[in-house]
Design a protein around this motif. Sequence first.
Motif, PDB file in Angstrom:
ATOM      1  N   LEU A 123      16.472 -52.870 -16.842  1.00 29.13           N
ATOM      2  CA  LEU A 123      16.575 -53.593 -15.572  1.00 29.13           C
ATOM      3  C   LEU A 123      15.797 -54.905 -15.613  1.00 29.13           C
ATOM      4  CD1 LEU A 123      16.249 -50.645 -13.020  1.00 29.13           C
ATOM      5  CD2 LEU A 123      18.279 -52.034 -13.457  1.00 29.13           C
ATOM      6  N   ALA A 124      14.606 -54.872 -16.218  1.00 33.34           N
ATOM      7  CA  ALA A 124      13.797 -56.089 -16.313  1.00 33.34           C
ATOM      8  C   ALA A 124      14.508 -57.154 -17.139  1.00 33.34           C
ATOM      9  CB  ALA A 124      12.434 -55.761 -16.919  1.00 33.34           C
ATOM     10  N   ILE A 125      15.071 -56.746 -18.274  1.00 32.09           N
ATOM     11  CA  ILE A 125      15.773 -57.701 -19.137  1.00 32.09           C
ATOM     12  C   ILE A 125      17.048 -58.213 -18.457  1.00 32.09           C
ATOM     13  CG2 ILE A 125      17.020 -57.936 -21.327  1.00 32.09           C
ATOM     14  CD1 ILE A 125      15.037 -55.881 -22.497  1.00 32.09           C
ATOM     15  N   ALA A 126      17.771 -57.303 -17.796  1.00 33.11           N
ATOM     16  CA  ALA A 126      19.031 -57.677 -17.152  1.00 33.11           C
ATOM     17  C   ALA A 126      18.832 -58.625 -15.979  1.00 33.11           C
ATOM     18  CB  ALA A 126      19.766 -56.421 -16.682  1.00 33.11           C
ATOM     19  N   SER A 127      17.621 -58.696 -15.441  1.00 31.13           N
ATOM     20  CA  SER A 127      17.391 -59.527 -14.258  1.00 31.13           C
ATOM     21  C   SER A 127      17.329 -61.021 -14.562  1.00 31.13           C
ATOM     22  CB  SER A 127      16.081 -59.099 -13.581  1.00 31.13           C
ATOM     23  OG  SER A 127      14.955 -59.444 -14.379  1.00 31.13           O
ATOM     24  N   PHE A 128      17.036 -61.396 -15.799  1.00 33.98           N
ATOM     25  CA  PHE A 128      16.752 -62.799 -16.097  1.00 33.98           C
ATOM     26  C   PHE A 128      17.969 -63.710 -15.932  1.00 33.98           C
ATOM     27  CE2 PHE A 128      13.070 -60.855 -18.124  1.00 33.98           C
ATOM     28  CZ  PHE A 128      12.069 -61.718 -17.716  1.00 33.98           C
ATOM     29  N   LEU A 129      19.098 -63.339 -16.516  1.00 35.15           N
ATOM     30  CA  LEU A 129      20.275 -64.216 -16.433  1.00 35.15           C
ATOM     31  C   LEU A 129      20.776 -64.401 -15.002  1.00 35.15           C
ATOM     32  CD1 LEU A 129      22.359 -63.324 -19.626  1.00 35.15           C
ATOM     33  CD2 LEU A 129      21.181 -65.466 -19.107  1.00 35.15           C
ATOM     34  N   PRO A 130      20.919 -63.333 -14.190  1.00 40.48           N
ATOM     35  CA  PRO A 130      21.354 -63.538 -12.806  1.00 40.48           C
ATOM     36  C   PRO A 130      20.380 -64.377 -11.987  1.00 40.48           C
ATOM     37  CG  PRO A 130      21.648 -61.249 -13.430  1.00 40.48           C
ATOM     38  CD  PRO A 130      20.868 -61.894 -14.523  1.00 40.48           C
ATOM     39  N   VAL A 131      19.076 -64.139 -12.155  1.00 38.99           N
ATOM     40  CA  VAL A 131      18.083 -64.918 -11.410  1.00 38.99           C
ATOM     41  C   VAL A 131      18.121 -66.385 -11.839  1.00 38.99           C
ATOM     42  CG1 VAL A 131      15.597 -65.285 -11.085  1.00 38.99           C
ATOM     43  CG2 VAL A 131      16.552 -62.988 -10.898  1.00 38.99           C
ATOM     44  N   TYR A 132      18.246 -66.608 -13.143  1.00 42.23           N
ATOM     45  CA  TYR A 132      18.305 -67.983 -13.648  1.00 42.23           C
ATOM     46  C   TYR A 132      19.551 -68.696 -13.131  1.00 42.23           C
ATOM     47  CZ  TYR A 132      18.510 -71.871 -16.971  1.00 42.23           C
ATOM     48  OH  TYR A 132      18.575 -73.113 -17.534  1.00 42.23           O
ATOM     49  N   SER A 133      20.675 -67.983 -13.115  1.00 37.98           N
ATOM     50  CA  SER A 133      21.919 -68.576 -12.633  1.00 37.98           C
ATOM     51  C   SER A 133      21.857 -68.870 -11.143  1.00 37.98           C
ATOM     52  CB  SER A 133      23.095 -67.630 -12.924  1.00 37.98           C
ATOM     53  OG  SER A 133      24.291 -68.123 -12.388  1.00 37.98           O
ATOM     54  N   ALA A 134      21.365 -67.891 -10.354  1.00 37.96           N
ATOM     55  CA  ALA A 134      21.329 -68.050  -8.900  1.00 37.96           C
ATOM     56  C   ALA A 134      20.267 -69.034  -8.442  1.00 37.96           C
ATOM     57  CB  ALA A 134      21.088 -66.696  -8.238  1.00 37.96           C
ATOM     58  N   SER A 135      19.306 -69.359  -9.310  1.00 39.39           N
ATOM     59  CA  SER A 135      18.212 -70.253  -8.905  1.00 39.39           C
ATOM     60  C   SER A 135      18.676 -71.687  -8.698  1.00 39.39           C
ATOM     61  CB  SER A 135      17.091 -70.230  -9.953  1.00 39.39           C
ATOM     62  OG  SER A 135      17.554 -70.708 -11.208  1.00 39.39           O
ATOM     63  N   THR A 136      19.887 -72.025  -9.140  1.00 42.86           N
ATOM     64  CA  THR A 136      20.396 -73.375  -8.891  1.00 42.86           C
ATOM     65  C   THR A 136      20.497 -73.648  -7.397  1.00 42.86           C
ATOM     66  OG1 THR A 136      22.655 -72.527  -9.075  1.00 42.86           O
ATOM     67  CG2 THR A 136      21.672 -73.479 -11.054  1.00 42.86           C
ATOM     68  N   ASN A 137      20.787 -72.595  -6.635  1.00 47.07           N
ATOM     69  CA  ASN A 137      20.850 -72.734  -5.182  1.00 47.07           C
ATOM     70  C   ASN A 137      19.462 -72.975  -4.598  1.00 47.07           C
ATOM     71  OD1 ASN A 137      21.884 -72.637  -2.524  1.00 47.07           O
ATOM     72  ND2 ASN A 137      21.485 -70.453  -2.389  1.00 47.07           N
ATOM     73  N   LEU A 138      18.451 -72.280  -5.157  1.00 50.62           N
ATOM     74  CA  LEU A 138      17.085 -72.421  -4.652  1.00 50.62           C
ATOM     75  C   LEU A 138      16.529 -73.823  -4.919  1.00 50.62           C
ATOM     76  CD1 LEU A 138      15.557 -69.005  -5.794  1.00 50.62           C
ATOM     77  CD2 LEU A 138      16.387 -69.632  -3.524  1.00 50.62           C
ATOM     78  N   VAL A 139      16.963 -74.434  -6.000  1.00 43.69           N
ATOM     79  CA  VAL A 139      16.455 -75.766  -6.348  1.00 43.69           C
ATOM     80  C   VAL A 139      16.711 -76.756  -5.220  1.00 43.69           C
ATOM     81  CG1 VAL A 139      16.779 -77.727  -7.901  1.00 43.69           C
ATOM     82  CG2 VAL A 139      16.624 -75.418  -8.833  1.00 43.69           C
ATOM     83  N   TYR A 140      17.864 -76.616  -4.557  1.00 46.99           N
ATOM     84  CA  TYR A 140      18.243 -77.583  -3.535  1.00 46.99           C
ATOM     85  C   TYR A 140      17.962 -77.097  -2.110  1.00 46.99           C
ATOM     86  CZ  TYR A 140      20.554 -79.766  -7.474  1.00 46.99           C
ATOM     87  OH  TYR A 140      20.803 -80.345  -8.695  1.00 46.99           O
TER      88      TYR A 140
END
Length: 451
Positions: free
Chosen positions: A20-37
Amino acid sequence: MEKFKFLRGDKTIWAMIALLAIASFLPVYSASTNLVYTVSEGKASTLGFLVKHLAHISIGLLIVFIAHKFHYERYKKFSLLGMPLVILLLAYTLSQGKVIGGANASRWIEIPFIGFSFQTSTFASTILMVYVARTLAKMHNTSYTFQESLLKLWFPVGAVLIFILPSNFSTAALIFVMVCMLVYVGQYPLKYLGYIFGLALIGISLFVLLYMAFPTNKYFSRVSTWKARVERFSTDKPDEDDYQIEKAKIAIASGKIQGLGPGKSVQKNFLPQSSSDFIFAIIVEEYGMIGGYALVFIYMILFFRFLVRSNKAPTLFGKLLIVGLGFPIIFQAFINMGVAVELLPVTGQPLPLISSGGTSIWMTCLSLGIILSVTKKEDEIAADLLEEKQREEALQRLVEREVTIMNEEGVDVNQQKMEEMKYSIREELSKDEGDSLYNGQNPMNSVKNKE
């Protein structure tokens, strides 16, 4: 497996935590584009959010490791001392009176000097579950009246729920349901549990009546939000669907079987809370039904291991710890997924060990660490105790040797001085790499040099 011998407890649970810890990185990294703005207004970067998530996960895994090293019986004392602290923190959090969009948003406290937000309700739920398990184990096989159980068990539960309810109904409801499930497993009389349901219904009714009397009061402002969410969920009119649910359903429908591919989600740019509350929708959009079912499978394996290990627990307290701390993790995961596919109204529950957010990850890891402490076999517990005993004996021999030398030199050494020497050596060992007591080095030399 020899290289992982320092990891005690159920190896399957360890493996699922790692997955679960390893699987979390790609989705969080992808979804963080929304947080940037939306959150940082373009001042941060996706890499910054990824590093932040890495720090949260790393600290969480450290919490798991430290928590699982303690014998689970020690958590009885920790919960007893932690309950007053939890109630004070919840009262302070609610008293801040933070309002967002006209609604009560007093869920976090700011830690001074470091600018870090901490969600007290998540911490409170973990401590409360341990406390309830301790109380039930203590009351087991003893006769008690409803009034006695009300004071020992339900008064602390009620105090926690009262301070959480005004700002976070879903968390308060989840805690109450999990506590009721735990007391049922702990063989609490069903007649008494019926009384509790009646009192809870009266309490909710009183809260709603106070809202109707004081609709503009900040402590009751969330009631209108709960009402609106239930109404939007219960209606079939497409134009009244919640915006978040609409975007989540579009994301899930776009993913189909195989998904659009890592980082290729479109709805992450429009879906609020895409890295936390609605991250499951982003996972399905990018990895398809295959990724979604794989995630469900991991949580089901965890649930199965919790069931197996609770039945094998050596004591009632251990069994209740696994049920009280493990089952809420699974329920929270399926609530998060249920919201994304519109099986449930919007609740704001994160996906355990997947969603971004420090407090949620850390408290989940603390719960898992305590569960792993219960799942340790008798030989593993004996190995931990033997290791601690050997270290203490080696330390005692080292101090006695130094005392003998100092006495020969005419230096008077009393018991207090010996304890100070032990404390200094332990401090020095905590800074050294490896174990100086076993590898032939003498940490007393560093202590002398420091003096």
